[in-house]
Design a protein around this motif. Structure first.
Motif, PDB file in Angstrom:
ATOM      1  N   LEU A  60       0.875  -1.176   0.000  1.00  0.00           N
ATOM      2  CA  LEU A  60       0.000   0.000   0.000  1.00  0.00           C
ATOM      3  C   LEU A  60       0.910   1.224   0.000  1.00  0.00           C
ATOM      4  N   LEU A  61       0.851   2.002  -1.070  1.00  0.00           N
ATOM      5  CA  LEU A  61       1.816   3.084  -1.290  1.00  0.00           C
ATOM      6  C   LEU A  61       1.127   4.445  -1.232  1.00  0.00           C
ATOM      7  N   PRO A  62       1.496   5.293  -0.280  1.00  0.00           N
ATOM      8  CA  PRO A  62       0.998   6.669  -0.274  1.00  0.00           C
ATOM      9  C   PRO A  62       1.551   7.403  -1.493  1.00  0.00           C
ATOM     10  N   PRO A  63       0.997   8.575  -1.809  1.00  0.00           N
ATOM     11  CA  PRO A  63       1.583   9.365  -2.891  1.00  0.00           C
ATOM     12  C   PRO A  63       3.071   9.550  -2.640  1.00  0.00           C
ATOM     13  N   VAL A  64       3.903   9.354  -3.671  1.00  0.00           N
ATOM     14  CA  VAL A  64       5.350   9.314  -3.472  1.00  0.00           C
ATOM     15  C   VAL A  64       5.936  10.725  -3.442  1.00  0.00           C
ATOM     16  N   SER A  65       7.130  10.841  -2.869  1.00  0.00           N
ATOM     17  CA  SER A  65       7.757  12.176  -2.789  1.00  0.00           C
ATOM     18  C   SER A  65       9.265  12.019  -2.719  1.00  0.00           C
ATOM     19  N   GLY A  66       9.792  11.252  -3.628  1.00  0.00           N
ATOM     20  CA  GLY A  66      11.238  11.010  -3.584  1.00  0.00           C
ATOM     21  C   GLY A  66      12.018  12.197  -4.102  1.00  0.00           C
ATOM     22  N   GLY A  67      13.288  11.968  -4.348  1.00  0.00           N
ATOM     23  CA  GLY A  67      14.156  12.979  -4.935  1.00  0.00           C
ATOM     24  C   GLY A  67      14.365  14.136  -3.989  1.00  0.00           C
ATOM     25  N   CYS A  68      14.462  15.309  -4.562  1.00  0.00           N
ATOM     26  CA  CYS A  68      14.794  16.489  -3.759  1.00  0.00           C
ATOM     27  C   CYS A  68      13.616  17.444  -3.821  1.00  0.00           C
TER      28      CYS A  68
ATOM     29  N   TYR B   9      14.489   9.596   4.135  1.00  0.00           N
ATOM     30  CA  TYR B   9      13.952   8.974   2.922  1.00  0.00           C
ATOM     31  C   TYR B   9      13.589   7.523   3.228  1.00  0.00           C
ATOM     32  N   GLU B  10      12.289   7.230   3.107  1.00  0.00           N
ATOM     33  CA  GLU B  10      11.805   5.851   3.275  1.00  0.00           C
ATOM     34  C   GLU B  10      11.592   5.293   1.873  1.00  0.00           C
ATOM     35  N   VAL B  11      12.068   4.085   1.633  1.00  0.00           N
ATOM     36  CA  VAL B  11      12.064   3.527   0.277  1.00  0.00           C
ATOM     37  C   VAL B  11      11.530   2.099   0.291  1.00  0.00           C
ATOM     38  N   TYR B  12      10.665   1.801  -0.655  1.00  0.00           N
ATOM     39  CA  TYR B  12      10.274   0.399  -0.897  1.00  0.00           C
ATOM     40  C   TYR B  12      11.330  -0.129  -1.859  1.00  0.00           C
ATOM     41  N   VAL B  13      12.443  -0.592  -1.275  1.00  0.00           N
ATOM     42  CA  VAL B  13      13.676  -0.789  -2.056  1.00  0.00           C
ATOM     43  C   VAL B  13      13.519  -1.710  -3.262  1.00  0.00           C
ATOM     44  N   PRO B  14      12.949  -2.919  -3.089  1.00  0.00           N
ATOM     45  CA  PRO B  14      12.928  -3.791  -4.280  1.00  0.00           C
ATOM     46  C   PRO B  14      12.125  -3.195  -5.430  1.00  0.00           C
ATOM     47  N   MET B  15      11.026  -2.533  -5.110  1.00  0.00           N
ATOM     48  CA  MET B  15      10.222  -1.944  -6.192  1.00  0.00           C
ATOM     49  C   MET B  15      10.907  -0.701  -6.748  1.00  0.00           C
ATOM     50  N   ALA B  16      11.536   0.083  -5.862  1.00  0.00           N
ATOM     51  CA  ALA B  16      12.220   1.290  -6.319  1.00  0.00           C
ATOM     52  C   ALA B  16      13.330   0.929  -7.296  1.00  0.00           C
ATOM     53  N   LYS B  17      14.102  -0.112  -6.981  1.00  0.00           N
ATOM     54  CA  LYS B  17      15.180  -0.519  -7.881  1.00  0.00           C
ATOM     55  C   LYS B  17      14.615  -0.909  -9.251  1.00  0.00           C
ATOM     56  N   LYS B  18      13.512  -1.629  -9.216  1.00  0.00           N
ATOM     57  CA  LYS B  18      12.890  -2.099 -10.467  1.00  0.00           C
ATOM     58  C   LYS B  18      12.391  -0.914 -11.289  1.00  0.00           C
ATOM     59  N   VAL B  19      11.735   0.026 -10.622  1.00  0.00           N
ATOM     60  CA  VAL B  19      11.171   1.179 -11.333  1.00  0.00           C
ATOM     61  C   VAL B  19      12.284   2.077 -11.857  1.00  0.00           C
ATOM     62  N   LEU B  20      13.346   2.270 -11.064  1.00  0.00           N
ATOM     63  CA  LEU B  20      14.467   3.098 -11.507  1.00  0.00           C
ATOM     64  C   LEU B  20      15.172   2.465 -12.709  1.00  0.00           C
ATOM     65  N   ALA B  21      15.351   1.164 -12.678  1.00  0.00           N
ATOM     66  CA  ALA B  21      16.006   0.489 -13.812  1.00  0.00           C
ATOM     67  C   ALA B  21      15.159   0.665 -15.067  1.00  0.00           C
ATOM     68  N   ASP B  22      13.864   0.525 -14.906  1.00  0.00           N
ATOM     69  CA  ASP B  22      12.964   0.690 -16.050  1.00  0.00           C
ATOM     70  C   ASP B  22      13.023   2.123 -16.560  1.00  0.00           C
TER      71      ASP B  22
ATOM     72  N   PRO C  96       8.651   4.548  -5.562  1.00  0.00           N
ATOM     73  CA  PRO C  96       8.133   4.449  -4.203  1.00  0.00           C
ATOM     74  C   PRO C  96       9.144   4.893  -3.140  1.00  0.00           C
ATOM     75  N   ILE C  97       9.295   6.192  -3.038  1.00  0.00           N
ATOM     76  CA  ILE C  97      10.193   6.842  -2.075  1.00  0.00           C
ATOM     77  C   ILE C  97       9.408   7.952  -1.381  1.00  0.00           C
ATOM     78  N   TRP C  98       9.562   8.030  -0.086  1.00  0.00           N
ATOM     79  CA  TRP C  98       8.834   9.053   0.663  1.00  0.00           C
ATOM     80  C   TRP C  98       9.805   9.791   1.563  1.00  0.00           C
ATOM     81  N   LYS C  99       9.747  11.115   1.502  1.00  0.00           N
ATOM     82  CA  LYS C  99      10.651  11.882   2.361  1.00  0.00           C
ATOM     83  C   LYS C  99       9.833  12.560   3.465  1.00  0.00           C
ATOM     84  N   SER C 100      10.481  12.706   4.606  1.00  0.00           N
ATOM     85  CA  SER C 100       9.816  13.377   5.740  1.00  0.00           C
ATOM     86  C   SER C 100      10.866  14.143   6.526  1.00  0.00           C
ATOM     87  N   VAL C 101      10.393  15.135   7.265  1.00  0.00           N
ATOM     88  CA  VAL C 101      11.304  15.927   8.097  1.00  0.00           C
ATOM     89  C   VAL C 101      11.352  15.297   9.483  1.00  0.00           C
TER      90      VAL C 101
END
Lengths: 83, 129
Positions: free
Chosen positions: A74-82, B44-57, B115-120
């Motif tokens: 279950l994935l919330p809206p993403v916010s990666g990068g900078c 940065y919270e990452v769903y690593v296996p999916m992130a790697k797959k999506v980034l490669a694609d 699938p990466i999420w950043k928070s303060v």
């Protein structure tokens, strides 16, 4: 059948878990799973509209049929990068 | 090269991974943590296996879409302090235009679908002695 449910960011905080085991009937679709899972986790229900759901690392459609051992994320809206 | 790392991004390694003799241009984009109000770092919270797959694609789609020679992406996991590199995209191409365009497109897609999420993180309150 057994499913692995992965939760991230805000959903992880709401459910207070990053991974949950779930059992469903064979032939259950992703949409049916979500109905049951969100009924069991009502505080997540308001997020359904913006929720992205992946099955085995690929974004899936609610009509997708789930199988034994599937990983549902279950994935919330993403916010990666900078910023 | 696709990399998710808890350590500082090795920018030279990302650059070297795309260099080749046929390239007339190598573009490197670094996303860094900005000192916004009340921000000392980002998590940065990452769903690593999916992130790697999506980034490669993503890298493959960028090569096909812009005709670039190679493209590498590295993304941090965990806490990155202000000024730290959170993402690096390097791209080699015959000419600069497609190298710049590919890097910009990839960064937009990283923010849209990976699938990466950043928070303060909460700031630590120093107790007065």
């Amino acid at each position: 059948m057994r499913l692995r449910v992965m939760l991230f960011a805000t959903y992880r905080e709401i459910a207070d878990a990053k991974e949950l085991a779930w059992t469903a009937e064979p032939g259950t679709t992703l949409g049916q799973f979500l109905d049951a899972f969100l009924a069991a986790h009502p505080r997540l229900a308001p997020h359904r509209g913006s929720m992205l759901v992946a099955v085995n690392l690929a974004v899936a459609d609610p009509t997708a049929v789930l199988h034994e051992g599937d990983e549902v994320a279950l994935l919330p809206p993403v916010s990666g990068g900078c910023p | 090269m696709i990399e998710m790392t808890r350590r500082r991004i090795d920018v030279d390694a990302v650059l070297d991974s795309v260099r080749r003799d046929e390239a007339g241009a190598v573009v490197l984009f670094l996303g860094t943590v900005r000192a916004d109000a009340d921000v000392a770092a980002l998590d940065y919270e990452v769903y690593v296996p999916m992130a790697k797959k999506v980034l490669a694609d993503l890298a493959e789609r960028a090569k096909a879409k812009f005709g670039v020679l190679d493209l590498s992406i590295a993304h941090r996991i965990g806490r990155v302090p202000v000024g730290g590199d959170s993402v690096a995209v390097a791209c080699a191409a015959a000419h600069r235009r497609e190298a710049f365009e590919a890097c910009a497109w990839v960064m937009d897609e990283v923010k849209r679908i990976v699938p990466i999420w950043k928070s303060v993180p909460p700031r630590r309150v120093r107790r007065s002695r």
